[in-house]
Design a protein around this motif. Structure first.
Motif, PDB file in Angstrom:
ATOM      1  N   ASP A  85       0.860  -1.182   0.000  1.00 43.15           N
ATOM      2  CA  ASP A  85       0.000   0.000   0.000  1.00 43.15           C
ATOM      3  C   ASP A  85       0.895   1.231   0.000  1.00 43.15           C
ATOM      4  O   ASP A  85       2.107   1.134  -0.237  1.00 43.15           O
ATOM      5  N   VAL A  86       0.321   2.372   0.276  1.00 42.82           N
ATOM      6  CA  VAL A  86       1.089   3.617   0.254  1.00 42.82           C
ATOM      7  C   VAL A  86       2.224   3.596   1.265  1.00 42.82           C
ATOM      8  O   VAL A  86       3.287   4.182   1.028  1.00 42.82           O
ATOM      9  N   ASP A  87       2.043   2.906   2.399  1.00 43.40           N
ATOM     10  CA  ASP A  87       3.127   2.803   3.379  1.00 43.40           C
ATOM     11  C   ASP A  87       4.354   2.120   2.773  1.00 43.40           C
ATOM     12  O   ASP A  87       5.492   2.470   3.095  1.00 43.40           O
ATOM     13  N   LYS A 110      -3.920  -2.905  -2.139  1.00 44.40           N
ATOM     14  CA  LYS A 110      -4.496  -1.614  -1.751  1.00 44.40           C
ATOM     15  C   LYS A 110      -3.778  -0.450  -2.440  1.00 44.40           C
ATOM     16  O   LYS A 110      -4.037   0.700  -2.133  1.00 44.40           O
ATOM     17  N   LEU A 111      -2.918  -0.769  -3.360  1.00 44.89           N
ATOM     18  CA  LEU A 111      -2.165   0.254  -4.079  1.00 44.89           C
ATOM     19  C   LEU A 111      -2.905   0.573  -5.373  1.00 44.89           C
ATOM     20  O   LEU A 111      -3.151  -0.314  -6.191  1.00 44.89           O
ATOM     21  N   SER A 112      -3.251   1.831  -5.560  1.00 49.40           N
ATOM     22  CA  SER A 112      -4.004   2.211  -6.749  1.00 49.40           C
ATOM     23  C   SER A 112      -3.072   2.695  -7.858  1.00 49.40           C
ATOM     24  O   SER A 112      -1.900   3.008  -7.626  1.00 49.40           O
ATOM     25  N   GLU A 113      -3.615   2.771  -9.035  1.00 53.59           N
ATOM     26  CA  GLU A 113      -2.859   3.303 -10.175  1.00 53.59           C
ATOM     27  C   GLU A 113      -2.481   4.761  -9.922  1.00 53.59           C
ATOM     28  O   GLU A 113      -1.396   5.207 -10.282  1.00 53.59           O
ATOM     29  N   ASN A 117       1.213   6.423 -10.008  1.00 51.17           N
ATOM     30  CA  ASN A 117       1.499   7.606 -10.837  1.00 51.17           C
ATOM     31  C   ASN A 117       2.094   8.741 -10.011  1.00 51.17           C
ATOM     32  O   ASN A 117       3.025   9.417 -10.452  1.00 51.17           O
ATOM     33  N   LYS A 118       1.567   8.951  -8.803  1.00 56.70           N
ATOM     34  CA  LYS A 118       2.112   9.999  -7.925  1.00 56.70           C
ATOM     35  C   LYS A 118       3.552   9.666  -7.526  1.00 56.70           C
ATOM     36  O   LYS A 118       4.411  10.548  -7.499  1.00 56.70           O
ATOM     37  N   ASP A 127       7.227   0.051 -11.220  1.00 59.62           N
ATOM     38  CA  ASP A 127       6.369  -0.789 -12.040  1.00 59.62           C
ATOM     39  C   ASP A 127       5.723  -1.815 -11.113  1.00 59.62           C
ATOM     40  O   ASP A 127       6.401  -2.402 -10.269  1.00 59.62           O
ATOM     41  N   VAL A 128       4.419  -2.010 -11.253  1.00 57.61           N
ATOM     42  CA  VAL A 128       3.707  -2.975 -10.418  1.00 57.61           C
ATOM     43  C   VAL A 128       3.222  -4.108 -11.314  1.00 57.61           C
ATOM     44  O   VAL A 128       2.582  -3.885 -12.333  1.00 57.61           O
ATOM     45  N   LYS A 129       3.565  -5.334 -10.893  1.00 52.84           N
ATOM     46  CA  LYS A 129       3.143  -6.537 -11.605  1.00 52.84           C
ATOM     47  C   LYS A 129       2.404  -7.433 -10.626  1.00 52.84           C
ATOM     48  O   LYS A 129       2.554  -7.296  -9.417  1.00 52.84           O
TER      49      LYS A 129
END
Length: 185
Positions: A85-87, A110-113, A117-118, A127-129
């Motif tokens: 996630d963001v953490d 819980k990690l959004s696109e 991008n931010k 890169d998220v796979k």
């Protein structure tokens, strides 16, 4: 008749001074050798541990270790963690410039696109796979140094967990090959 006595006295004084300088040089050399031995002993006693255990509430210490590991990467970071996630991104933003990051996680992360991008706007390149092939978490640096991490990075220190350095290069390559085979499109 020539008087050789003052010449002998001068030479004897000169030889005494040379002997005194040699003695001081030997003493300095011995002291220097002892200091170097102390330094090498200190380095040996304080080598990075291949294992570290954190207990409940050691959140700051756990994050400190994870950041120090992340900062060792020179080219790329591969993180296998099903629950990012963001953490997690807050840890990864401590990476060195020009170090790329690939996260392998579950598709229901819980990690959004927008989060990705931010992150990439300020700390490229992430890169998220997606993969379901791994239960455990691994942090791989520059495709040659790997750590097995007993908790998701976002939860480090909330409960007891361990970090272990993987010392078998073959295992690291096996993990990377498995990622290539098991990554979802």
């Amino acid at each position: 008749m020539l008087n050789f006595e003052p010449l002998f006295l001068k030479n004897a004084l000169l030889f005494d001074r040379i002997s005194a300088v040699e003695l001081r040089q030997l003493q300095y050399q011995q002291q220097t050798d002892e200091k170097f031995e102390q330094v090498f002993e200190y380095i040996s006693d304080h080598e990075e541990s291949a294992q570290k255990v954190f207990f409940d509430g050691q959140i700051y210490d756990a994050f400190g270790l994870l950041i120090s590991l992340i900062q060792k990467a020179e080219k790329n970071i591969t993180l296998i963690d099903g629950y990012v996630d963001v953490d997690t991104l807050n840890l990864l933003c401590k990476k060195n410039d020009k170090v790329s990051v690939t996260i392998y996680t579950h598709e229901k992360t819980k990690l959004s696109e927008a989060d990705v991008n931010k992150f990439n706007a300020q700390y490229p390149a992430l890169d998220v796979k997606y993969t379901k092939a791994f239960h455990d978490r691994f942090l791989i640096l520059d495709e040659k140094i790997a750590y097995h991490i007993g908790a998701s990075l976002k939860d480090a220190g909330k409960k007891c967990f361990a970090v272990n350095l993987l010392q078998d290069d073959g295992v690291i390559q096996d993990i990377l090959q498995r990622l290539e085979l098991e990554t979802e499109e």
